[in-house]
Design a protein around this motif. Structure first.
Motif, PDB file in Angstrom:
ATOM      1  N   GLY A  61     -17.549  20.811  43.056  1.00 15.05           N
ATOM      2  CA  GLY A  61     -18.867  20.330  42.683  1.00 15.05           C
ATOM      3  C   GLY A  61     -18.899  18.820  42.513  1.00 15.05           C
ATOM      4  O   GLY A  61     -17.855  18.153  42.518  1.00 15.05           O
ATOM      5  N   VAL A  62     -20.101  18.302  42.357  1.00 13.87           N
ATOM      6  CA  VAL A  62     -20.303  16.868  42.135  1.00 13.87           C
ATOM      7  C   VAL A  62     -21.021  16.717  40.799  1.00 13.87           C
ATOM      8  O   VAL A  62     -22.117  17.241  40.609  1.00 13.87           O
ATOM      9  CB  VAL A  62     -21.129  16.232  43.269  1.00 13.87           C
ATOM     10  N   ALA A  63     -20.396  15.989  39.882  1.00 12.97           N
ATOM     11  CA  ALA A  63     -20.943  15.864  38.535  1.00 12.97           C
ATOM     12  C   ALA A  63     -22.174  14.952  38.527  1.00 12.97           C
ATOM     13  O   ALA A  63     -22.285  14.011  39.312  1.00 12.97           O
ATOM     14  CB  ALA A  63     -19.879  15.309  37.601  1.00 12.97           C
ATOM     15  N   PHE A  64     -23.099  15.254  37.603  1.00 11.14           N
ATOM     16  CA  PHE A  64     -24.232  14.354  37.362  1.00 11.14           C
ATOM     17  C   PHE A  64     -24.597  14.403  35.895  1.00 11.14           C
ATOM     18  O   PHE A  64     -24.205  15.322  35.162  1.00 11.14           O
ATOM     19  CB  PHE A  64     -25.429  14.705  38.264  1.00 11.14           C
ATOM     20  N   ASP A  65     -25.344  13.399  35.458  1.00  8.66           N
ATOM     21  CA  ASP A  65     -25.721  13.250  34.051  1.00  8.66           C
ATOM     22  C   ASP A  65     -26.989  14.043  33.773  1.00  8.66           C
ATOM     23  O   ASP A  65     -28.095  13.585  34.048  1.00  8.66           O
ATOM     24  CB  ASP A  65     -25.932  11.769  33.740  1.00  8.66           C
ATOM     25  N   LYS A  69     -34.633  16.175  43.296  1.00  6.09           N
ATOM     26  CA  LYS A  69     -33.682  15.097  43.027  1.00  6.09           C
ATOM     27  C   LYS A  69     -32.577  15.196  44.063  1.00  6.09           C
ATOM     28  O   LYS A  69     -32.372  16.248  44.670  1.00  6.09           O
ATOM     29  CB  LYS A  69     -33.083  15.243  41.627  1.00  6.09           C
ATOM     30  N   ASN A  70     -31.843  14.126  44.271  1.00  8.97           N
ATOM     31  CA  ASN A  70     -30.684  14.259  45.154  1.00  8.97           C
ATOM     32  C   ASN A  70     -29.642  13.180  44.882  1.00  8.97           C
ATOM     33  O   ASN A  70     -29.939  12.105  44.367  1.00  8.97           O
ATOM     34  CB  ASN A  70     -31.079  14.277  46.627  1.00  8.97           C
ATOM     35  N   ALA A  71     -28.418  13.522  45.211  1.00  9.02           N
ATOM     36  CA  ALA A  71     -27.310  12.572  45.229  1.00  9.02           C
ATOM     37  C   ALA A  71     -26.760  12.572  46.647  1.00  9.02           C
ATOM     38  O   ALA A  71     -26.728  13.619  47.303  1.00  9.02           O
ATOM     39  CB  ALA A  71     -26.235  12.978  44.229  1.00  9.02           C
ATOM     40  N   VAL A 128     -27.400  12.309  59.058  1.00 10.68           N
ATOM     41  CA  VAL A 128     -27.579  12.630  57.647  1.00 10.68           C
ATOM     42  C   VAL A 128     -27.998  14.099  57.559  1.00 10.68           C
ATOM     43  O   VAL A 128     -28.913  14.537  58.251  1.00 10.68           O
ATOM     44  CB  VAL A 128     -28.662  11.751  56.986  1.00 10.68           C
ATOM     45  N   ILE A 129     -27.298  14.867  56.733  1.00 10.48           N
ATOM     46  CA  ILE A 129     -27.674  16.265  56.517  1.00 10.48           C
ATOM     47  C   ILE A 129     -28.058  16.459  55.052  1.00 10.48           C
ATOM     48  O   ILE A 129     -27.714  15.649  54.189  1.00 10.48           O
ATOM     49  CB  ILE A 129     -26.549  17.251  56.903  1.00 10.48           C
ATOM     50  N   ARG A 130     -28.792  17.535  54.809  1.00  6.10           N
ATOM     51  CA  ARG A 130     -29.189  17.876  53.445  1.00  6.10           C
ATOM     52  C   ARG A 130     -28.861  19.339  53.166  1.00  6.10           C
ATOM     53  O   ARG A 130     -29.072  20.203  54.017  1.00  6.10           O
ATOM     54  CB  ARG A 130     -30.684  17.650  53.255  1.00  6.10           C
ATOM     55  N   MET A 131     -28.361  19.589  51.952  1.00  5.69           N
ATOM     56  CA  MET A 131     -28.172  20.961  51.481  1.00  5.69           C
ATOM     57  C   MET A 131     -28.719  21.070  50.068  1.00  5.69           C
ATOM     58  O   MET A 131     -28.578  20.140  49.267  1.00  5.69           O
ATOM     59  CB  MET A 131     -26.684  21.341  51.495  1.00  5.69           C
ATOM     60  N   ARG A 174     -26.783  14.695  51.748  1.00  7.25           N
ATOM     61  CA  ARG A 174     -27.674  14.681  50.589  1.00  7.25           C
ATOM     62  C   ARG A 174     -27.563  16.015  49.860  1.00  7.25           C
ATOM     63  O   ARG A 174     -27.763  17.071  50.459  1.00  7.25           O
ATOM     64  CB  ARG A 174     -29.125  14.452  51.029  1.00  7.25           C
ATOM     65  N   LEU A 175     -27.290  15.942  48.586  1.00  2.89           N
ATOM     66  CA  LEU A 175     -27.192  17.124  47.743  1.00  2.89           C
ATOM     67  C   LEU A 175     -28.463  17.207  46.904  1.00  2.89           C
ATOM     68  O   LEU A 175     -28.684  16.378  46.013  1.00  2.89           O
ATOM     69  CB  LEU A 175     -25.962  17.040  46.840  1.00  2.89           C
ATOM     70  N   ALA A 176     -29.322  18.179  47.209  1.00  2.49           N
ATOM     71  CA  ALA A 176     -30.650  18.263  46.596  1.00  2.49           C
ATOM     72  C   ALA A 176     -30.696  19.346  45.526  1.00  2.49           C
ATOM     73  O   ALA A 176     -30.093  20.412  45.668  1.00  2.49           O
ATOM     74  CB  ALA A 176     -31.702  18.540  47.669  1.00  2.49           C
ATOM     75  N   TYR A 177     -31.423  19.055  44.465  1.00  3.82           N
ATOM     76  CA  TYR A 177     -31.673  20.042  43.415  1.00  3.82           C
ATOM     77  C   TYR A 177     -33.025  19.713  42.784  1.00  3.82           C
ATOM     78  O   TYR A 177     -33.714  18.771  43.213  1.00  3.82           O
ATOM     79  CB  TYR A 177     -30.547  20.050  42.369  1.00  3.82           C
ATOM     80  N   PHE A 178     -33.431  20.465  41.756  1.00  4.68           N
ATOM     81  CA  PHE A 178     -34.783  20.324  41.219  1.00  4.68           C
ATOM     82  C   PHE A 178     -34.773  20.298  39.706  1.00  4.68           C
ATOM     83  O   PHE A 178     -33.984  20.995  39.054  1.00  4.68           O
ATOM     84  CB  PHE A 178     -35.668  21.495  41.693  1.00  4.68           C
ATOM     85  N   ASP A 179     -35.677  19.485  39.143  1.00 11.38           N
ATOM     86  CA  ASP A 179     -35.878  19.553  37.701  1.00 11.38           C
ATOM     87  C   ASP A 179     -36.847  20.692  37.391  1.00 11.38           C
ATOM     88  O   ASP A 179     -37.288  21.414  38.289  1.00 11.38           O
ATOM     89  CB  ASP A 179     -36.354  18.203  37.144  1.00 11.38           C
ATOM     90  N   LEU A 180     -37.182  20.866  36.123  1.00  8.20           N
ATOM     91  CA  LEU A 180     -37.986  22.028  35.735  1.00  8.20           C
ATOM     92  C   LEU A 180     -39.423  21.959  36.245  1.00  8.20           C
ATOM     93  O   LEU A 180     -40.091  22.978  36.352  1.00  8.20           O
ATOM     94  CB  LEU A 180     -37.968  22.179  34.214  1.00  8.20           C
ATOM     95  N   SER A 181     -39.904  20.745  36.557  1.00  6.16           N
ATOM     96  CA  SER A 181     -41.252  20.618  37.103  1.00  6.16           C
ATOM     97  C   SER A 181     -41.294  20.911  38.595  1.00  6.16           C
ATOM     98  O   SER A 181     -42.370  21.015  39.178  1.00  6.16           O
ATOM     99  CB  SER A 181     -41.792  19.206  36.846  1.00  6.16           C
ATOM    100  N   GLY A 182     -40.118  21.035  39.214  1.00  3.61           N
ATOM    101  CA  GLY A 182     -40.044  21.267  40.650  1.00  3.61           C
ATOM    102  C   GLY A 182     -39.857  19.998  41.450  1.00  3.61           C
ATOM    103  O   GLY A 182     -39.845  20.031  42.683  1.00  3.61           O
TER     104      GLY A 182
END
Length: 390
Positions: free
Chosen positions: A48-52, A32-34, A88-91, A21-29
């Motif tokens: 890297g892994v592209a996203f929209d 999100k993940n792919a 399953v791992i997450r980064m 799981r590739l985790a990141y955050f929107d501006l509200s905190g």
């Protein structure tokens, strides 16, 4: 434990990891993940892994929407509730543009830059710890959220009145399995209200841990047929939920300057510490601060300097769990930098009990914004905020 890319790739092979799981955050905190297959991880590290980005609120428009997720190997965690076979791992990820440059709206990048800036320009490191309050509510027969508290216990009560004891233990055990060690937990004042506290760590780790914590609490509550509510004031006639932020400096002689810097900017950054309309139902009520002041051991002040035998620390008591911890920590660090660089001096400490309505009517302290509209207007006019967040 901090892992390198090579160690992560070896771990994936040796421990039968199937999904990443590739985790990141929107501006509200909001997290999100792919999810990618483990076999794709070398490519993710390199390219890297592209996203929209146009699908993420306030990121980019469709004509420049290609952004890329680059996993941060040091943030590897195994999801312990997933099967041990086919792990399953997450980064957490850094967000970059197609030319490899950091994305300016990546809140983890903002925080990393702030921590580097205070080290480079002021010669100090900051350590941050959080104290989270949240409510546990029952679900109805259709699985929808109610406002019925899970129990009727009070502050630091024990079982059987405290029905959240086992859930908190499960939360803490899960966090430990993910490499995160909470400091303490207990029932809070409100019915169904709980608190879990974390010992200080570097700012980025503290924010990563805070975000992971909220996710784990919601997950474990759902497993128990409950809803974990992190809103600042879910029950208008009961205590609100705060996210107190504790800051320690490697050079305690700078503490007063840091304190003064934060107090000087607190009005204009309140919008980011208390970002919802509901936030302003909490402030000034039931032990949530309203007045811009500080005090030694004074829990009614906005910033408290607790009695402590270890590192002297500052406890900022106004933030709540709806904030984006990356942005909140970023702004507080920049306020600290301003305090240090300009050798600011804090005002006289407040000794009054500002929760006493009679006392509160007599004091002359300024107050933090009363509404989200007022807080937003102050933030929009702030050159300090614009210089940090754009």
């Amino acid at each position: 434990m901090l892992y390198t890319q090579e160690e992560v790739l070896d771990y994936v092979k040796e421990e039968d990891v199937k999904f990443v799981r590739l985790a990141y955050f929107d501006l509200s905190g909001k997290q999100k993940n792919a999810t990618i297959m483990a076999s794709e991880l070398p490519r993710a590290f390199e390219n890297g892994v592209a996203f929209d980005a146009s699908a993420i609120p306030d990121f980019e428009e469709a004509n420049k929407a290609d952004l890329f997720l680059f996993p941060d190997a040091s943030t590897l965690s195994v999801l312990p509730w997933r099967p041990s076979s086919g792990k399953v791992i997450r980064m957490f990820c850094d967000i970059r543009r197609s030319d490899g440059s950091p994305y300016e709206k990546d809140c983890r990048h903002l925080l990393t830059s702030a921590a580097q800036k205070i080290k480079a320009e002021c010669g100090v490191d900051l350590q941050i710890g959080t104290e989270f309050e949240f409510y546990l509510f029952k679900l109805d027969e259709n699985g929808e959220t109610t406002k019925i508290p899970f129990d009727k216990a009070g502050y630091m009560d024990i079982a059987p009145e405290d029905k959240g004891e086992n859930i908190r233990r499960n939360i803490c055990f899960t966090l430990e399995q993910m490499g995160i060690t909470p400091e303490s937990s207990h029932h809070e004042e409100g019915p169904g209200q709980n608190e879990v506290d974390f010992r200080y760590s570097d700012p980025l780790t503290a924010a990563d841990n805070a975000s992971t914590f909220k996710w784990i609490v919601r997950t474990k509550a759902a497993e128990s047929g409950l809803f974990a509510d992190f809103s600042p004031k879910p029950l208008l006639d009961k205590p609100g939920s705060g996210m107190h932020i504790n800051i320690s400096c490697s050079d305690t002689s700078k503490n007063e300057q840091i304190l003064a810097g934060i107090l000087s900017h607190i009005e204009e950054i309140t919008y980011f510490l208390n970002p919802t309309e509901n936030s302003y139902n909490r402030l000034g009520e039931a032990k949530a601060p309203r007045f811009i002041c500080w005090g030694k051991e004074n829990r009614s002040a906005l910033i408290r300097v607790p009695a402590s035998k270890d590192k002297m620390r500052l406890e900022i008591r106004s933030p709540d769990p709806s904030c984006n911890p990356y942005v909140a920590f970023t702004l507080l660090i920049h306020a600290a930098i301003d305090g240090i660089k300009n050798n600011m001096k804090p005002p006289t400490p407040a000794s009054e009990n500002l929760f006493d309505s009679t006392v509160a009517k007599k004091v002359a302290y300024k107050t933090i914004p009363d509404t989200i509209e007022e807080a937003k207007e102050l933030a929009q006019k702030s050159e300090f905020v614009k210089g940090i967040l754009g």
